[in-house]
Design an enzyme around this catalytic site. Structure first.
Site, PDB file in Angstrom:
ATOM      1  N   HIS A  16       0.874  -1.173   0.117  1.00 36.86           N
ATOM      2  CA  HIS A  16      -0.107  -0.024  -0.067  1.00 36.86           C
ATOM      3  C   HIS A  16       1.018   1.120   0.052  1.00 36.86           C
ATOM      4  O   HIS A  16       0.789   2.134  -0.881  1.00 36.86           O
ATOM      5  CB  HIS A  16      -0.912   0.020   1.114  1.00 36.86           C
ATOM      6  CG  HIS A  16      -1.745  -1.198   1.253  1.00 36.86           C
ATOM      7  ND1 HIS A  16      -2.503  -1.460   0.299  1.00 36.86           N
ATOM      8  CD2 HIS A  16      -2.276  -2.044   2.143  1.00 36.86           C
ATOM      9  CE1 HIS A  16      -3.729  -2.596   0.458  1.00 36.86           C
ATOM     10  NE2 HIS A  16      -3.187  -2.848   1.635  1.00 36.86           N
ATOM     11  N   ASP A  62      -5.047  -8.226  -3.489  1.00 42.18           N
ATOM     12  CA  ASP A  62      -5.191  -7.913  -2.119  1.00 42.18           C
ATOM     13  C   ASP A  62      -6.744  -8.653  -1.542  1.00 42.18           C
ATOM     14  O   ASP A  62      -6.635  -9.872  -1.048  1.00 42.18           O
ATOM     15  CB  ASP A  62      -5.088  -6.401  -1.655  1.00 42.18           C
ATOM     16  CG  ASP A  62      -5.038  -6.055  -0.160  1.00 42.18           C
ATOM     17  OD1 ASP A  62      -5.296  -7.193   0.465  1.00 42.18           O
ATOM     18  OD2 ASP A  62      -5.250  -4.826   0.156  1.00 42.18           O
TER      19      ASP A  62
HETATM   20 ZN   LIG Z   1      -3.475  -6.777   2.549  1.00 37.91          ZN
END
Ligand SMILES: [Zn+2]
Length: 449
Positions: A271, A322
Site C-alpha cells: 500500500h 489483495d
Molecule cells: Zn493486505
C-alpha cells in the site's frame, strides 16, 4: 525420458518481449524453462503448441489474502470505512478451518489462473484454531494454502505473517487470537518448519507496525534475512495507523521499520499510501519495494499512494489484488496509472510497458521468483496469452499490444495460462479445476453456514 521428449515448442502469434511486441516467435521449452527464443518464425513448427493472440510473461499477484474472496459483494451494502469492513472480514476469518480454507483457496487460485496469474504472494496470518490453540500440525493452514496452489496450478510464495498485537501496546482481540504466535521467536520457530516445494517458496511478513511490537520487528527481519527470503509489510494504509505510531513512538511507521532493520531490497511495503517525503526517501534509498493494490485501495476508501514518487525515489513497483474485490492484474496496472491521472490531472505517468513490468518481472522479483516474469532464454516458461479478437481488444494494431493489454483488455480476455511449460488454462478453461465458479460458490457457502 529422452531429451527430445522433454523439449516442447510454443509458437506465439505475438509476444511482448519486455520492450516491444514481436510477431511470429517460437519458444523452445525444456524442463519448465525457456531454452531458446526464435524470432521471425512465420509458420508454426510441426507439433508446436500454438498460442494465438498476445502472449505476455505470466502475471504475478504480489499481495493476496485468499479468504477475502468470500466477502465479494457482501461488503458493498451500506456505508462505512476500512475499520467497519474489517469487522465483516473478521467474521469470515473466525470460521476458517484447514479444510474450508483449502477448498476456498484452491478455487480462488484457480480464478487467478483464469485471469493469467501464474504466481501469487499469499500474505497469510490465520495460523491457529479460533482462540489461538495451535493445530496438531502447527502449519496446517499454511500447508493448506500451499497445497491449494499446487492443485490450481500456480506458484505461491507463502508470506507467513507475524501478528502479535491489536494495536500499540494492546493484546490481540478475540478475532485476532488465532493470528498470534505470542512472540516473534515463536513465530520464527513455527515458520522454520515450513517446507518449500517446486511451486512454493516461503517468505515472511510483518502484518503492520500495529500488529508487531517494535521490539519484535528485528526478529522477523533477521529470520527473512538469514534465508534471503522476501519480507512484506502492510505500511501506512490508514492515517489512523500513522497517528497511533506517532503517539507510541514519535515517528512514522516507515521510520520505525527503518530503525529496526526491516527495510531493504528484499522487503516490500504493501500500500505505502500515506507517506511523508522522508518516508518516500527512506523506502527509495533502501530499494524497498512498493506493492500497490489499487482496486482494493479504492474499494476500501484508503486513498491514493504516491506510486510515481516512490518509483522515482528507487522503489520497484509490484501489484496485488489483495482483498479480491476484483481479480484482474491488468485492471490493477491500469488503475495505478489512472489514479495518478485523477490526482495530477495529467496523463502518461507510466508507459504501458512499465505497467506490465510491475505486473510481471518486478512482481515476481518481489515474491522471490527472480528468474520468472520475462520471455527470454533461461526464464521459467510461465506465459499468459490474451485474445486480440474479443469485443474489448479488437481494433488496435498488434504492435500496440502492451497498450491494448493494459488499457483495453481484462481478465476475461485471458485465453491461455502456462506455468512451467504446462497449460493450466487452455482456451479459457482451467485444466485442473473443472468448474471454477461452482468451486467458488461451494467454498463460500461453506463459510456462510
Ligand atoms: Zn493486505
Amino acid at each position: 525420458m529422452t531429451a527430445t521428449e522433454r523439449t516442447r515448442t510454443y509458437w506465439l502469434e505475438h509476444a511482448w518481449l519486455g520492450t516491444h511486441v514481436e510477431p511470429d516467435v517460437a519458444l523452445d521449452v525444456r524442463d519448465g524453462r525457456v531454452s531458446a527464443v526464435h524470432q521471425g518464425v512465420a509458420t508454426p513448427p510441426p507439433g508446436a503448441e500454438i498460442l494465438r493472440g498476445l502472449t505476455l510473461p505470466g502475471l504475478a499477484n504480489a499481495h493476496s489474502h485468499a479468504f477475502h474472496r468470500a466477502l465479494r459483494g457482501t461488503v458493498q451494502v451500506g456505508s462505512g470505512t476500512f475499520w467497519t469492513w474489517r469487522e465483516v472480514m473478521y467474521s469470515f476469518a473466525d470460521r476458517l478451518t484447514p479444510d474450508t480454507y483449502h477448498a476456498l483457496a484452491r478455487a480462488v487460485y484457480a480464478e487467478m489462473a483464469l485471469a493469467g496469474i501464474t504466481a501469487v504472494g499469499e500474505f497469510h496470518y490465520v495460523h491457529h484454531a479460533p482462540g489461538g490453540t495451535p493445530y496438531a500440525d502447527p502449519n496446517a493452514m499454511g500447508g493448506a494454502l500451499i497445497e491449494a496452489a499446487a492443485e490450481a496450478g500456480v506458484r505461491i510464495t507463502l508470506l507467513d505473517t507475524c501478528y502479535l498485537s491489536s494495536g500499540f501496546g494492546e493484546p490481540p482481540n478475540t478475532h485476532q487470537l488465532r493470528f498470534s504466535d505470542g512472540t516473534a521467536q515463536a513465530w520464527a520457530e513455527r515458520c522454520s518448519l515450513l517446507k518449500e516445494r517446486d511451486h512454493a517458496r516461503i517468505g515472511a511478513a510483518i502484518h503492520s507496525v500495529r500488529a508487531v511490537p517494535a521490539d519484535q520487528l528485528a526478529t522477523v527481519a533477521q529470520w527473512a534475512g538469514a534465508r534471503r527470503a522476501p519480507l512484506h509489510v502492510h505500511l501506512s494504509e490508514q492515517t489512523a495507523e500513522n497517528d497511533a505510531c506517532q503517539q507510541a513512538h514519535g515517528c512514522t511507521p516507515t521510520r520505525l521499520l527503518a530503525d529496526h532493520g526491516v527495510l531493504g531490497a528484499r522487503t516490500t511495503g504493501v500500500h505505502n499510501t500515506h507517506l511523508t517525503d522522508e518516508d518516500i526517501a527512506l523506502l527509495g534509498e533502501s530499494r524497498t519495494g512498493t506493492c500497490m493494490c489499487p482496486t482494493t485501495e479504492r474499494d476500501l476508501a484508503d486513498g491514493i499512494g504516491p506510486a510515481a514518487a516512490l518509483q522515482r525515489a528507487g522503489s520497484p513497483l509490484s501489484l496485488g489484488s489483495d482483498s479480491h474485490a476484483v481479480v484482474d492484474l491488468l485492471e490493477e496496472a491500469r488503475a495505478m496509472e489512472l489514479n495518478e491521472r485523477l490526482r495530477t490531472r495529467a496523463r502518461g505517468h507510466w508507459t504501458a510497458a512499465a505497467l506490465l513490468r510491475a505486473a510481471t518481472a518486478d512482481g515476481h522479483a518481489a515474491l522471490g521468483w527472480d528468474d520468472t516474469g520475462r520471455i527470454e532464454a533461461g526464464a521459467r516458461a510461465d506465459l499468459t496469452t490474451l485474445a486480440l479478437d474479443s469485443v474489448r481488444t479488437a481494433g488496435p494494431l498488434p504492435r500496440l499490444g502492451a497498450e491494448t493489454a493494459v488499457f483495453a483488455a481484462t481478465a476475461a480476455d485471458v485465453r491461455h495460462t502456462v506455468v512451467g511449460g504446462r497449460h493450466v488454462v487452455r482456451d479459457g478453461a482451467h485444466a485442473l479445476v473443472p468448474d471454477v465458479p461452482r468451486a467458488l460458490m461451494r467454498a463460500v457457502e461453506a463459510l456462510r453456514t
